[in-house]
Every structure is written in C-alpha cells, then in structure tokens.
Design a protein around this motif. Sequence first.
Motif, PDB file in Angstrom:
ATOM      1  N   MET A 265       8.162  -8.746  11.775  1.00 30.69           N
ATOM      2  CA  MET A 265       7.778  -7.377  11.521  1.00 30.69           C
ATOM      3  C   MET A 265       8.700  -6.806  10.452  1.00 30.69           C
ATOM      4  N   ILE A 266       8.140  -6.031   9.563  1.00 29.42           N
ATOM      5  CA  ILE A 266       8.907  -5.333   8.529  1.00 29.42           C
ATOM      6  C   ILE A 266       8.639  -3.847   8.700  1.00 29.42           C
ATOM      7  N   ALA A 267       9.690  -3.055   8.668  1.00 28.80           N
ATOM      8  CA  ALA A 267       9.541  -1.597   8.754  1.00 28.80           C
ATOM      9  C   ALA A 267      10.652  -0.962   7.950  1.00 28.80           C
ATOM     10  N   TYR A 268      10.284  -0.200   6.938  1.00 29.13           N
ATOM     11  CA  TYR A 268      11.313   0.531   6.202  1.00 29.13           C
ATOM     12  C   TYR A 268      10.757   1.783   5.550  1.00 29.13           C
ATOM     13  N   ARG A 269      11.676   2.674   5.229  1.00 32.63           N
ATOM     14  CA  ARG A 269      11.359   3.942   4.575  1.00 32.63           C
ATOM     15  C   ARG A 269      12.206   4.045   3.319  1.00 32.63           C
ATOM     16  N   VAL A 270      11.563   4.433   2.231  1.00 36.62           N
ATOM     17  CA  VAL A 270      12.243   4.600   0.951  1.00 36.62           C
ATOM     18  C   VAL A 270      12.072   6.049   0.520  1.00 36.62           C
ATOM     19  N   VAL A 271      13.149   6.671   0.071  1.00 38.70           N
ATOM     20  CA  VAL A 271      13.090   8.034  -0.454  1.00 38.70           C
ATOM     21  C   VAL A 271      13.239   7.950  -1.967  1.00 38.70           C
ATOM     22  N   MET A 272      12.265   8.471  -2.671  1.00 35.61           N
ATOM     23  CA  MET A 272      12.251   8.420  -4.130  1.00 35.61           C
ATOM     24  C   MET A 272      12.712   9.756  -4.710  1.00 35.61           C
ATOM     25  N   ALA A 273      12.879   9.802  -6.018  1.00 35.97           N
ATOM     26  CA  ALA A 273      13.362  11.004  -6.692  1.00 35.97           C
ATOM     27  C   ALA A 273      12.347  12.137  -6.667  1.00 35.97           C
ATOM     28  N   ASP A 274      11.057  11.796  -6.684  1.00 35.68           N
ATOM     29  CA  ASP A 274      10.020  12.834  -6.686  1.00 35.68           C
ATOM     30  C   ASP A 274       8.737  12.276  -6.069  1.00 35.68           C
ATOM     31  N   ALA A 275       7.815  13.177  -5.783  1.00 39.83           N
ATOM     32  CA  ALA A 275       6.572  12.793  -5.103  1.00 39.83           C
ATOM     33  C   ALA A 275       5.698  11.881  -5.963  1.00 39.83           C
ATOM     34  N   GLN A 276       5.698  12.077  -7.259  1.00 37.04           N
ATOM     35  CA  GLN A 276       4.887  11.221  -8.149  1.00 37.04           C
ATOM     36  C   GLN A 276       5.385   9.774  -8.100  1.00 37.04           C
ATOM     37  N   THR A 277       6.693   9.591  -8.135  1.00 35.64           N
ATOM     38  CA  THR A 277       7.270   8.252  -8.058  1.00 35.64           C
ATOM     39  C   THR A 277       6.970   7.630  -6.695  1.00 35.64           C
ATOM     40  N   ALA A 278       7.033   8.425  -5.634  1.00 30.60           N
ATOM     41  CA  ALA A 278       6.715   7.936  -4.295  1.00 30.60           C
ATOM     42  C   ALA A 278       5.251   7.491  -4.220  1.00 30.60           C
ATOM     43  N   ALA A 279       4.357   8.267  -4.808  1.00 34.71           N
ATOM     44  CA  ALA A 279       2.936   7.909  -4.799  1.00 34.71           C
ATOM     45  C   ALA A 279       2.702   6.602  -5.557  1.00 34.71           C
ATOM     46  N   THR A 280       3.398   6.433  -6.675  1.00 37.76           N
ATOM     47  CA  THR A 280       3.284   5.193  -7.448  1.00 37.76           C
ATOM     48  C   THR A 280       3.791   4.008  -6.636  1.00 37.76           C
ATOM     49  N   LEU A 281       4.926   4.175  -5.961  1.00 37.39           N
ATOM     50  CA  LEU A 281       5.449   3.109  -5.105  1.00 37.39           C
ATOM     51  C   LEU A 281       4.448   2.761  -4.007  1.00 37.39           C
TER      52      LEU A 281
ATOM     53  N   ALA B  42       2.669   7.546   2.408  1.00 35.85           N
ATOM     54  CA  ALA B  42       3.499   8.391   1.546  1.00 35.85           C
ATOM     55  C   ALA B  42       3.436   9.825   2.054  1.00 35.85           C
ATOM     56  N   ARG B  43       4.614  10.437   2.128  1.00 35.63           N
ATOM     57  CA  ARG B  43       4.731  11.857   2.484  1.00 35.63           C
ATOM     58  C   ARG B  43       5.783  12.448   1.558  1.00 35.63           C
ATOM     59  N   GLY B  44       5.360  13.288   0.652  1.00 36.50           N
ATOM     60  CA  GLY B  44       6.312  13.894  -0.273  1.00 36.50           C
ATOM     61  C   GLY B  44       7.039  12.834  -1.069  1.00 36.50           C
ATOM     62  N   THR B  45       8.360  12.820  -0.984  1.00 38.26           N
ATOM     63  CA  THR B  45       9.159  11.856  -1.746  1.00 38.26           C
ATOM     64  C   THR B  45       9.444  10.575  -0.964  1.00 38.26           C
ATOM     65  N   SER B  46       8.919  10.442   0.253  1.00 47.10           N
ATOM     66  CA  SER B  46       9.182   9.262   1.086  1.00 47.10           C
ATOM     67  C   SER B  46       7.958   8.367   1.204  1.00 47.10           C
ATOM     68  N   VAL B  47       8.239   7.067   1.320  1.00 46.52           N
ATOM     69  CA  VAL B  47       7.194   6.064   1.542  1.00 46.52           C
ATOM     70  C   VAL B  47       7.655   5.169   2.686  1.00 46.52           C
ATOM     71  N   VAL B  48       6.743   4.901   3.620  1.00 42.86           N
ATOM     72  CA  VAL B  48       7.025   3.989   4.725  1.00 42.86           C
ATOM     73  C   VAL B  48       6.124   2.765   4.578  1.00 42.86           C
ATOM     74  N   LEU B  49       6.728   1.597   4.787  1.00 41.83           N
ATOM     75  CA  LEU B  49       5.998   0.336   4.814  1.00 41.83           C
ATOM     76  C   LEU B  49       6.175  -0.277   6.194  1.00 41.83           C
ATOM     77  N   LEU B  50       5.073  -0.658   6.813  1.00 47.33           N
ATOM     78  CA  LEU B  50       5.090  -1.361   8.098  1.00 47.33           C
ATOM     79  C   LEU B  50       4.223  -2.605   7.931  1.00 47.33           C
ATOM     80  N   GLU B  51       4.757  -3.756   8.305  1.00 43.29           N
ATOM     81  CA  GLU B  51       3.993  -4.999   8.189  1.00 43.29           C
ATOM     82  C   GLU B  51       4.069  -5.795   9.477  1.00 43.29           C
ATOM     83  N   GLN B  52       2.929  -6.323   9.846  1.00 49.53           N
ATOM     84  CA  GLN B  52       2.799  -7.213  10.997  1.00 49.53           C
ATOM     85  C   GLN B  52       3.303  -6.581  12.291  1.00 49.53           C
TER      86      GLN B  52
END
Length: 90
Positions: free
Chosen positions: A1-17, A57-67
């Motif tokens: 299982m993979i689970a992590y949260r990344v906080v980006m500089a802005d919402a546009q960058t988070a959406a791209t990620l 994606a929520r605002g400047t944060s992105v969460v990835l969950l796998e398996q």
Amino acid sequence: MIAYRVVMADAQTAATLATNLQASIEKRHPELAGKAAVLGGGLVTWVDGGRIFAVEARGTSVVLLEQVPARAFDRARDTVWRARPVGASR
C-alpha cells in the motif's frame, strides 16, 4: 500500500501534479487504464478487485493512495488528509 500527501506551492501546481499522478497510475497499472471514476471534490478513484487506487487534490495538497484494501479506504484517506505534512509550517 502507498499513501502520501504532498503540499505544493499553489493550487495550479497541485492540480498539475494530480493530473500527472492519475496518468502514472494508469501507466504503471495498465489494467486500470480508462476505468477512473471522477467523484466530486477532486477525487479520482480506480477499483481493481478488492483494492482501491485514488488521487485527490484539495487546494495546494494532493493525496495519492495505491492498493488500499477497499474495507480500509475511507479510514486511510481520512487519516492521510488529517495528518500534518512533514515540514509544514501552516
């Protein structure tokens, strides 16, 4: 299982990620390609048997969950969102 949260500089960058992570899941797991369910609030999920994959994606944060086992998905997602990101001063 993979689970992590990344906080980006802005919402546009988070959406791209988030978009890039979605493509990455489908590339690394070809059996999921074209099977994404786009849910409200920026949540995209894939189901493979009893496992769930998700990018959200929520605002400047992105969460990835796998398996993540389906029975544990809601709890895992909630836990990752509530966790304070490492190095965060906000």
